[in-house]
Motif scaffolding. Sequence first.
Motif, PDB file in Angstrom:
ATOM      1  N   GLY A  23      -2.408  11.922   2.999  1.00  0.00           N
ATOM      2  CA  GLY A  23      -3.691  12.676   3.754  1.00  0.00           C
ATOM      3  C   GLY A  23      -4.592  11.528   4.499  1.00  0.00           C
ATOM      4  O   GLY A  23      -5.412  11.862   5.040  1.00  0.00           O
ATOM      5  N   GLN A  24      -4.753   9.972   5.695  1.00  0.00           N
ATOM      6  CA  GLN A  24      -4.901  10.138   5.925  1.00  0.00           C
ATOM      7  C   GLN A  24      -4.037   9.125   7.155  1.00  0.00           C
ATOM      8  O   GLN A  24      -3.144   9.743   7.714  1.00  0.00           O
ATOM      9  N   ARG A  30      -9.077   7.477   8.655  1.00  0.00           N
ATOM     10  CA  ARG A  30      -9.537   8.698   8.076  1.00  0.00           C
ATOM     11  C   ARG A  30      -8.757  10.326   7.218  1.00  0.00           C
ATOM     12  O   ARG A  30      -7.951  10.135   7.843  1.00  0.00           O
ATOM     13  N   THR A  31      -9.518  10.479   6.818  1.00  0.00           N
ATOM     14  CA  THR A  31      -8.740  12.390   6.523  1.00  0.00           C
ATOM     15  C   THR A  31      -9.154  12.796   7.278  1.00  0.00           C
ATOM     16  O   THR A  31      -9.859  12.194   8.687  1.00  0.00           O
ATOM     17  N   ILE A  32      -8.700  13.653   6.997  1.00  0.00           N
ATOM     18  CA  ILE A  32      -8.657  15.168   8.805  1.00  0.00           C
ATOM     19  C   ILE A  32      -9.802  15.619   8.544  1.00  0.00           C
ATOM     20  O   ILE A  32     -10.817  15.599   9.341  1.00  0.00           O
ATOM     21  N   ARG A  56      -9.776   1.020   2.286  1.00  0.00           N
ATOM     22  CA  ARG A  56      -8.699   1.566   2.482  1.00  0.00           C
ATOM     23  C   ARG A  56      -7.025   1.075   3.451  1.00  0.00           C
ATOM     24  O   ARG A  56      -5.725   0.834   2.873  1.00  0.00           O
ATOM     25  N   GLN A  57      -7.735   0.150   4.307  1.00  0.00           N
ATOM     26  CA  GLN A  57      -6.696  -0.595   5.221  1.00  0.00           C
ATOM     27  C   GLN A  57      -6.567  -1.554   3.878  1.00  0.00           C
ATOM     28  O   GLN A  57      -5.099  -1.933   3.913  1.00  0.00           O
ATOM     29  N   ALA A  58      -7.694  -2.404   3.474  1.00  0.00           N
ATOM     30  CA  ALA A  58      -6.911  -3.656   2.414  1.00  0.00           C
ATOM     31  C   ALA A  58      -6.011  -3.124   1.077  1.00  0.00           C
ATOM     32  O   ALA A  58      -4.794  -3.680   1.482  1.00  0.00           O
ATOM     33  N   SER A  59      -5.582  -1.869   1.007  1.00  0.00           N
ATOM     34  CA  SER A  59      -5.022  -1.548   0.416  1.00  0.00           C
ATOM     35  C   SER A  59      -4.205  -0.960   0.764  1.00  0.00           C
ATOM     36  O   SER A  59      -2.738  -1.260  -0.085  1.00  0.00           O
ATOM     37  N   ALA A  60      -3.744  -0.440   1.959  1.00  0.00           N
ATOM     38  CA  ALA A  60      -2.212  -0.490   2.742  1.00  0.00           C
ATOM     39  C   ALA A  60      -2.015  -1.351   3.141  1.00  0.00           C
ATOM     40  O   ALA A  60      -0.297  -2.068   3.034  1.00  0.00           O
ATOM     41  N   LEU A  61      -2.229  -2.500   3.033  1.00  0.00           N
ATOM     42  CA  LEU A  61      -2.074  -3.756   4.031  1.00  0.00           C
ATOM     43  C   LEU A  61      -1.666  -5.073   2.218  1.00  0.00           C
ATOM     44  O   LEU A  61      -1.011  -5.799   2.568  1.00  0.00           O
ATOM     45  N   ASP A  62      -1.819  -4.346   1.181  1.00  0.00           N
ATOM     46  CA  ASP A  62      -1.630  -5.416  -0.103  1.00  0.00           C
ATOM     47  C   ASP A  62       0.024  -5.007  -0.523  1.00  0.00           C
ATOM     48  O   ASP A  62       1.228  -3.794  -0.434  1.00  0.00           O
TER      49      ASP A  62
END
Length: 64
Positions: A23-24, A30-32, A56-62
């Motif tokens: 949903g990002q 960011r969310t909508i 969120r970015q850190a989690s996505a790149l983990d």
Amino acid sequence: MSESIEDIVSPCIGVCSMNQQSGQCEGCYRTIEEIREWWNMNAAERAQVMERLEQRQASALDFD
């Protein structure tokens, strides 16, 4: 020194694609709702969004 609303610029990088699973936005994380409300937010609200985006970015790149 506190930041003014002008100091916190939009995190949009022009890669506007919503991830259906998270949903990002895949560009700015960011969310909508956050995207839609960005221009109505005060500096404190924008700062909170920016903190969430970093997480969120850190989690996505983990990769673990």
